[in-house]
Design an enzyme around this catalytic site. Structure first.
Site, PDB file in Angstrom:
ATOM      1  N   CYS A 212     -11.920   2.989  -2.892  1.00 60.27           N
ATOM      2  CA  CYS A 212     -11.467   1.628  -3.158  1.00 60.27           C
ATOM      3  C   CYS A 212     -12.639   0.661  -3.014  1.00 60.27           C
ATOM      4  O   CYS A 212     -13.412   0.773  -2.067  1.00 60.27           O
ATOM      5  CB  CYS A 212     -10.366   1.265  -2.168  1.00 60.27           C
ATOM      6  SG  CYS A 212      -9.679  -0.377  -2.423  1.00 60.27           S
TER       7      CYS A 212
ATOM      8  N   HIS B 295      -2.339   3.377  -6.903  1.00 57.82           N
ATOM      9  CA  HIS B 295      -3.296   2.724  -6.007  1.00 57.82           C
ATOM     10  C   HIS B 295      -3.354   1.219  -6.285  1.00 57.82           C
ATOM     11  O   HIS B 295      -3.279   0.401  -5.362  1.00 57.82           O
ATOM     12  CB  HIS B 295      -4.685   3.365  -6.171  1.00 57.82           C
ATOM     13  CG  HIS B 295      -5.747   2.781  -5.289  1.00 57.82           C
ATOM     14  ND1 HIS B 295      -6.273   3.457  -4.200  1.00 57.82           N
ATOM     15  CD2 HIS B 295      -6.372   1.576  -5.334  1.00 57.82           C
ATOM     16  CE1 HIS B 295      -7.174   2.669  -3.617  1.00 57.82           C
ATOM     17  NE2 HIS B 295      -7.263   1.535  -4.283  1.00 57.82           N
ATOM     18  N   GLU B 296      -3.452   0.865  -7.553  1.00 54.61           N
ATOM     19  CA  GLU B 296      -3.535  -0.557  -7.926  1.00 54.61           C
ATOM     20  C   GLU B 296      -2.218  -1.273  -7.655  1.00 54.61           C
ATOM     21  O   GLU B 296      -2.208  -2.415  -7.194  1.00 54.61           O
ATOM     22  CB  GLU B 296      -3.939  -0.709  -9.399  1.00 54.61           C
ATOM     23  CG  GLU B 296      -5.296  -0.115  -9.763  1.00 54.61           C
ATOM     24  CD  GLU B 296      -6.403  -0.482  -8.787  1.00 54.61           C
ATOM     25  OE1 GLU B 296      -6.430  -1.627  -8.294  1.00 54.61           O
ATOM     26  OE2 GLU B 296      -7.249   0.383  -8.492  1.00 54.61           O
TER      27      GLU B 296
ATOM     28  N   HIS C   9      -2.003  -2.286  -4.151  1.00 44.85           N
ATOM     29  CA  HIS C   9      -2.754  -3.530  -3.909  1.00 44.85           C
ATOM     30  C   HIS C   9      -1.865  -4.741  -4.164  1.00 44.85           C
ATOM     31  O   HIS C   9      -1.808  -5.662  -3.356  1.00 44.85           O
ATOM     32  CB  HIS C   9      -3.975  -3.622  -4.833  1.00 44.85           C
ATOM     33  CG  HIS C   9      -5.194  -2.913  -4.309  1.00 44.85           C
ATOM     34  ND1 HIS C   9      -5.750  -3.199  -3.088  1.00 44.85           N
ATOM     35  CD2 HIS C   9      -5.973  -1.943  -4.848  1.00 44.85           C
ATOM     36  CE1 HIS C   9      -6.820  -2.428  -2.897  1.00 44.85           C
ATOM     37  NE2 HIS C   9      -6.970  -1.649  -3.951  1.00 44.85           N
TER      38      HIS C   9
HETATM   39 CO    CO Z   1      -8.367  -0.213  -4.219  1.00 51.52          CO
END
Ligand code: CO
Length: 162
Positions: free
Chosen positions: A87, A130-131, A134
């Site tokens: 990341c 993953h995004e 966020h």
């Molecule tokens: Co990230």
């Protein structure tokens, strides 16, 4: 654009849905994409550059750019992928979160507000999740599937609660 690192509060706060569409949005995404490429990343969420917008940009396996606005998960597999994730908000940290579905069916909007559907597999599915994490204000290093001792150690390094 400057990429924020953990434990910056913008990374721990869910983003607001995008409600205003148009070419200005593409200009922001272009700038995010450029920032991501310069940092040698494959995904970047708006809150990683301090923008409270539910959108991210990423590179799919093979090199195609994908811009995602207001993503929603429609369906996902029960089987799990084991990919090491990194990341740009935690440089040098690589971890298998251990809870990423092998595939995901999603819908999202483009900069003009048009809805698109897609199915992603493998590394593309992992990057998408993953995004999305966020945008929900979640850090991948806080995943409950990382063994407790390791999670504690990593979270301490980034000033996060394990
Ligand atoms: Co990230």
């Amino acid at each position: 654009m400057e990429i924020l690192k953990f434990p910056h509060p913008a990374l721990l706060t869910p983003c607001k849905s995008v409600t205003v569409f148009g070419s200005e949005l593409k200009t922001i995404l272009d700038s995010m994409y450029k920032t991501m490429i310069e940092a040698k990343g494959i995904g970047l969420a708006a809150n990683q550059v301090g923008l409270d917008l539910r959108m991210f940009t990423m590179i799919l396996e093979g090199g195609t750019r994908l811009d995602v606005i207001n993503p929603e998960i429609c369906d996902s597999s029960k089987t799990i992928n084991q990919f090491k994730e990194g990341c740009l908000s935690a440089p040098g940290e690589f971890v298998i979160t251990g809870d990423r579905p092998s595939w995901v069916a999603v819908k999202y909007q483009d900069e003009f507000g048009l809805t698109h559907g897609n199915i992603f597999f493998g590394i593309n599915a992992v990057a998408f999740f993953h995004e999305l994490d966020h945008l929900d204000g979640k850090a991948f290093i806080q995943s409950k599937n990382i063994p407790k001792k390791k999670r504690r150690e990593i979270c301490r390094r980034w000033g996060l609660k394990p």
